[in-house]
Each structure stands twice: as C-alpha cells, then as structure tokens.
Enzyme design. Structure first.
Site, short mmCIF file in Angstrom:
data_model
loop_
_atom_site.label_atom_id
_atom_site.label_comp_id
_atom_site.label_asym_id
_atom_site.label_seq_id
_atom_site.Cartn_x
_atom_site.Cartn_y
_atom_site.Cartn_z
N THR A 178 -61.81 -38.11 94.07
CA THR A 178 -61.50 -39.53 94.04
C THR A 178 -61.76 -40.20 95.38
OG1 THR A 178 -59.62 -41.06 93.87
CG2 THR A 178 -59.11 -38.83 94.56
N ASP A 179 -62.00 -41.51 95.34
CA ASP A 179 -62.14 -42.28 96.59
C ASP A 179 -60.80 -42.40 97.33
OD1 ASP A 179 -60.85 -44.07 94.89
OD2 ASP A 179 -62.28 -45.71 95.17
N GLU A 180 -59.68 -42.09 96.63
CA GLU A 180 -58.37 -42.26 97.28
C GLU A 180 -58.17 -41.31 98.45
OE1 GLU A 180 -54.92 -42.94 94.99
OE2 GLU A 180 -55.97 -43.99 93.39
N TYR B 87 -50.51 -37.81 95.38
CA TYR B 87 -51.70 -37.57 94.55
C TYR B 87 -52.95 -37.44 95.42
CZ TYR B 87 -55.90 -38.78 91.92
OH TYR B 87 -57.17 -38.79 91.42
N LYS C 294 -55.51 -34.22 96.18
CA LYS C 294 -56.95 -34.21 95.90
C LYS C 294 -57.73 -33.93 97.20
CE LYS C 294 -58.85 -34.97 92.55
NZ LYS C 294 -59.24 -34.11 91.38
P1 NAD Z 1 -56.29 -37.54 83.11
O1 NAD Z 1 -54.90 -37.51 83.66
O2 NAD Z 1 -56.63 -38.53 82.05
O3 NAD Z 1 -56.67 -36.10 82.53
C1 NAD Z 1 -56.36 -34.91 83.18
C2 NAD Z 1 -56.56 -33.77 82.19
O4 NAD Z 1 -56.30 -32.53 82.88
C3 NAD Z 1 -55.63 -33.80 80.98
O5 NAD Z 1 -56.33 -33.58 79.79
C4 NAD Z 1 -54.63 -32.69 81.25
O6 NAD Z 1 -54.11 -32.10 80.06
C5 NAD Z 1 -55.50 -31.71 82.04
N1 NAD Z 1 -54.71 -30.82 82.90
C6 NAD Z 1 -53.73 -31.17 83.76
N2 NAD Z 1 -53.23 -30.09 84.38
C7 NAD Z 1 -53.95 -29.03 83.90
C8 NAD Z 1 -53.93 -27.64 84.19
N3 NAD Z 1 -53.07 -27.11 85.08
N4 NAD Z 1 -54.83 -26.83 83.55
C9 NAD Z 1 -55.71 -27.36 82.64
N5 NAD Z 1 -55.74 -28.67 82.32
C10 NAD Z 1 -54.88 -29.49 82.96
O7 NAD Z 1 -57.24 -37.68 84.37
P2 NAD Z 1 -58.58 -38.55 84.53
O8 NAD Z 1 -58.23 -39.93 84.86
O9 NAD Z 1 -59.47 -38.25 83.40
O10 NAD Z 1 -59.16 -37.87 85.87
C11 NAD Z 1 -59.95 -36.69 85.77
C12 NAD Z 1 -60.33 -36.23 87.17
O11 NAD Z 1 -61.09 -37.26 87.81
C13 NAD Z 1 -59.14 -35.95 88.07
O12 NAD Z 1 -59.44 -34.83 88.86
C14 NAD Z 1 -59.03 -37.20 88.93
O13 NAD Z 1 -58.48 -36.90 90.19
C15 NAD Z 1 -60.48 -37.62 89.04
N6 NAD Z 1 -60.71 -39.07 89.20
C16 NAD Z 1 -60.12 -39.98 88.36
C17 NAD Z 1 -60.43 -41.34 88.50
C18 NAD Z 1 -59.84 -42.39 87.57
O14 NAD Z 1 -60.05 -43.57 87.80
N7 NAD Z 1 -59.14 -42.01 86.51
C19 NAD Z 1 -61.30 -41.75 89.51
C20 NAD Z 1 -61.87 -40.79 90.36
C21 NAD Z 1 -61.58 -39.45 90.18
O1 DAU Z 2 -59.46 -44.86 92.89
C1 DAU Z 2 -59.51 -43.82 91.96
C2 DAU Z 2 -58.15 -43.58 91.36
O2 DAU Z 2 -57.92 -44.64 90.44
C3 DAU Z 2 -58.02 -42.23 90.67
O3 DAU Z 2 -58.16 -41.21 91.60
C4 DAU Z 2 -56.66 -42.10 89.97
O4 DAU Z 2 -56.59 -40.88 89.25
C5 DAU Z 2 -56.52 -43.26 89.00
O5 DAU Z 2 -55.24 -43.22 88.38
C6 DAU Z 2 -56.70 -44.60 89.74
O6 DAU Z 2 -55.61 -44.79 90.67
P1 DAU Z 2 -54.92 -46.24 90.85
O7 DAU Z 2 -53.57 -46.01 91.41
O8 DAU Z 2 -55.82 -47.16 91.58
O9 DAU Z 2 -54.85 -46.71 89.30
P2 DAU Z 2 -53.72 -47.47 88.47
O10 DAU Z 2 -54.33 -47.87 87.17
O11 DAU Z 2 -52.43 -46.72 88.45
O12 DAU Z 2 -53.49 -48.78 89.34
C7 DAU Z 2 -54.57 -49.67 89.61
C8 DAU Z 2 -54.03 -50.76 90.51
O13 DAU Z 2 -53.12 -51.57 89.75
C9 DAU Z 2 -53.22 -50.24 91.69
O14 DAU Z 2 -53.46 -51.08 92.81
C10 DAU Z 2 -51.78 -50.36 91.24
C11 DAU Z 2 -51.80 -51.56 90.31
N1 DAU Z 2 -50.85 -51.53 89.17
C12 DAU Z 2 -50.79 -50.41 88.42
C13 DAU Z 2 -49.96 -50.34 87.32
C14 DAU Z 2 -49.84 -49.08 86.48
C15 DAU Z 2 -50.13 -52.66 88.85
O15 DAU Z 2 -50.23 -53.70 89.52
N2 DAU Z 2 -49.30 -52.61 87.76
C16 DAU Z 2 -49.16 -51.48 86.99
O16 DAU Z 2 -48.35 -51.48 86.02
#
Ligand code: NAD
Ligand code: DAU
Length: 352
Positions: free
Chosen positions: A135-137, A161, A165
């Site tokens: 992630t970019d975080e 989190y 990562k």
């Molecule tokens: P998500 O939470 O939707 O899915 C995570 C999946 O991993 C789930 O299906 C869960 O059951 C599985 N899981 C969790 N713990 C496990 C374990 N111990 N063994 C096997 N499976 C397990 O997550 P996502 O949003 O799809 O993100 C996927 C990946 O991409 C993560 O590594 C996250 O850090 C990264 N990522 C997410 C975003 C985003 O915006 N969502 C952006 C950049 C990177």
């Molecule tokens: O940047 C990549 C990341 O993006 C991933 O690594 C994470 O797995 C993914 O969950 C996401 O993280 P964020 O914290 O940015 O996503 P989230 O949807 O939780 O929140 C997006 C923005 O909105 C953040 O600034 C917090 C804000 N927010 C979130 C929620 C849930 C609100 O204002 N209200 C809300 O109820």
C-alpha cells in the site's frame, strides 16, 4: 506450460478482482488461499467458481505446512500475496490481528516459499516470482500542498495497519537480498469498485446513501486520497508479476486525488440522479464525525515508473469508475444485503 499462481486473500476485495481477471484471461491456473475472515466472501468469486482453472482452498497464510504442501502439489509458478487485515480503523481498535497476519503470516509464507523455491530445478527457479501487494500508506503523511510518493520515498507509516504493511515489505525485500528469493513489490493507492466491503468509505457511503442513512465524514472531510478502480489495479498487478524486474517495487495509482468530502458529495449526486429520496438531496445526510486518530492528511502516487517501464495506464477515470461502482451496488443487492444485515450483524461497519 500454463502459469499456476497462488493468490493469497483471493476472497477479499482486490484479491477477488485479481482471481477473476487472471482466470478470465485463460492464461493462468489460479489457486486461491484465503482464511475467510469477516472480509473474505466467496460470493465475490461466483463468476469463476466452476472454471477448471480455478481452485479455492480455505486456510491461513501462517500455516506453513499447508502452504508448502499446496506449492508442491500444485507446482506453483508464482505467488501473489494479498492476504492481510486491511482496515485502518480496525487496526486502531485492535492491532494484534494485523501483526499476526500481516507480519507473522507474511514471514511464514516467505519461509514456505523459500523452501519450495530452493528445491526447484533451474528453469522453474528462474521463472518463479513472489509478488507482495502493498500500500501507499507505508510512505505516511503528505502535506496538502504538494509532493508525490515515488518508489524512493522513505517509509514513515502512521497507523498499526500501515506499520504492519511496512514491516511485511521489509521482510519481503530481506528474503530477496539475503536468500535470493525472486520478489517483486507494488504499492498502490486507494482502490474502489465492485465487491468492496462496506466498512470502507466509498461502499459505506453508497449503501448508507441508498438507504437514506447518515453519511459519516471524519473531521472536516479535507483529507485527500488518490483513487484507482480495482480492475485497473488487477491489470497492473498482472504486469508487475509477469514483467516486473526482480527486486524492484512499483507504485500504482490513478492520479485522481479527491478530498473525502468531494468523494461523498459526488456519490450523493450520482445516487440522487438514479434513485432520488423523497426527503430531499442526499448531501443533507452528511455528518461530520470525530476524526480518525493519526489520520494521514494526503496520499498521492507518482505512477511514472510503472507507466514508463511496463506500459500500464488506468482505463477508468475517477468519474467513470465511480459511476460504474454506484451502478454495480444498485444492481447487486444480492451481494451486499447479507453483509449489511445478517452475516456481520453487531460487527463494526463504520460509524453509520
Ligand atoms: P480485504 O480486507 O478486502 O481482503 C483481505 C482478504 O485476506 C480476505 O479475503 C481475508 O479473508 C483474507 N485473509 C486475512 N487474513 C488471512 C490469513 N491469515 N490467511 C489467509 N487469508 C487471510 O483487503 P483488500 O482491500 O482486498 O486488500 C488486499 C491487499 O491489498 C492487502 O494486502 C492490502 O494491504 C493491499 N492494498 C489494499 C488497498 C485498498 O485500497 N483496499 C490499496 C493498496 C493495497
Ligand atoms: O491508500 C491505500 C489504503 O486505502 C489501503 O492500504 C487500505 O487497505 C484501504 O482500506 C484504504 O485505506 P483508507 O484508510 O484510506 O480507506 P478508508 O475507506 O477506510 O477511508 C478513506 C478515507 O475516508 C480516509 O481518509 C478516512 C475517511 N473516512 C473513512 C470512513 C470509513 C471517512 O471520512 N468516513 C468513514 O466512515
């Protein structure tokens, strides 16, 4: 020979998009290893569940023997590691699961991968890849008035989190430098799109808005995220896996920065145009709520390396992708209704 990819976390939001994408190309056999935590959902894989090139295995990435057995039995040619705890707010409420899966789980997976890779013949060793999806975080907090994350930006994670990562990125690089495991890494910005679990901002606001419930915006809604449609991310990940240079990392992002408030307002307007509420415009449902502790102000990705070296470009703009996403949630109540009402009753689904 067809590539056999072990996708971890393939029942999650991005992992399921990756599984659907890879299987539909016809060029891969996909083994999806997922523990099915609250975030895992096999309904997201219906489109491919009976494809002969797809197999689901329920299990934990931390179960080294299970992973090693799978790698050997399936003659895996690459691992795409997405399994993780992914929600920042949950990591603040309870960091232990993030350390267990994201750090210790990634270590166990690397350990199994190294043992497997070390025992392969020359040709298969050369071909093997371990792709860590990150992630970019990990880069931390950008000021509102400038700067972009490049692959050289120093790590400065803010939340449990993002720290977990960052730790897993470091482990993956160490397994390359120390043991020679052929790894690639990618760090992506915020994804959105179909099958997104409704505790994250965009699906939460779409579904609360549809049901006329309040729309929680943290602080003043001024925080900025850089949004990418999930299917564009899945295509980028295939490119990084197959054409990325070993040991390198690639930043992936949509060059679509928006404040949270403007994202929420745009969703309100899209919903109003499709399903107006008798009570009036949905912007009136917006509520400014207590801010997230340690809330990073801004993320923004410089994607020029993956654009230049791998020829990747997103197909969707934020406007086209968000409209598609809203339409998908309107058309796919079968997917989200059980999550909202039954299976996760009592669990945190955002500050609704
Ligand atoms: P998500 O939470 O939707 O899915 C995570 C999946 O991993 C789930 O299906 C869960 O059951 C599985 N899981 C969790 N713990 C496990 C374990 N111990 N063994 C096997 N499976 C397990 O997550 P996502 O949003 O799809 O993100 C996927 C990946 O991409 C993560 O590594 C996250 O850090 C990264 N990522 C997410 C975003 C985003 O915006 N969502 C952006 C950049 C990177
Ligand atoms: O940047 C990549 C990341 O993006 C991933 O690594 C994470 O797995 C993914 O969950 C996401 O993280 P964020 O914290 O940015 O996503 P989230 O949807 O939780 O929140 C997006 C923005 O909105 C953040 O600034 C917090 C804000 N927010 C979130 C929620 C849930 C609100 O204002 N209200 C809300 O109820």
């Amino acid at each position: 020979m067809i590539d056999t990819i072990l996708v971890t976390g393939g029942a999650g939001f991005i992992g399921s998009a990756v599984c659907r994408h890879l299987v539909k190309t016809g060029a891969y056999r996909v083994i999806n290893l997922d523990r099915l935590t609250y975030a895992g959902n096999l309904d997201s894989l219906r489109e491919i569940e009976s494809d002969p090139n797809y197999r689901f295995v329920q299990g934990d990435i931390g179960d080294r023997d299970l992973v090693l057995g799978l790698l050997e039995a399936e003659k895996v040619t690459g691992i795409m590691h997405l399994a993780a705890e992914s929600h920042v707010d949950r990591s603040i409420d309870g960091p232990a699961a993030f350390i267990e899966t994201n750090v210790v789980g990634t270590f166990q997976l690397l350990d199994a991968a190294l043992k497997y890779w070390s025992g392969l013949g020359d040709e298969r060793r050369k071909r093997f890849r371990f792709h860590h999806i990150s992630t970019d975080e990990v880069f931390g907090d950008l000021p509102f008035d400038g700067g972009l994350f490049t692959e050289e930006t120093p790590y400065a994670p803010s939340s449990p989190y993002s720290a977990s990562k960052a730790a897993s990125d470091h482990l993956v690089r160490a397994w390359h430098h120390t043991y020679g495991l052929p790894v690639v890494l990618s760090n992506c910005s915020n994804n959105y799109g179909p099958y997104h679990f409704p505790e994250k901002l965009i699906p939460l606001v779409i579904l609360n808005g549809l049901e006329g419930k309040s729309l929680p915006v943290y602080g003043a809604g001024a925080n900025v995220r850089d949004w990418l449609f999930v299917e564009d991310h899945a295509r980028a990940l295939e490119l990084v896996l197959t054409r990325g240079e070993v040991g390198e990392s690639y930043n992936i992002g949509g060059r679509e920065e928006r404040t949270n408030l403007s994202v929420v307002e745009t969703i309100c307007d899209l919903l109003d145009a499709r399903a107006p509420l008798p009570s009036g415009p949905r912007r009136e449902l917006i509520r400014f709520v207590t801010d997230r502790p340690g809330h990073d102000r801004r993320y923004a990705i410089d994607a020029s390396k993956i654009e230049r070296e791998l020829g990747w470009r997103p197909a969707e703009t934020f406007d086209s992708g968000l409209a598609k996403t809203v339409d998908w949630y309107l058309a796919n109540e079968w997917w989200w209704r059980p999550i909202r009402e039954q299976r996760y009753a009592g669990e945190r689904l955002g500050a609704a």
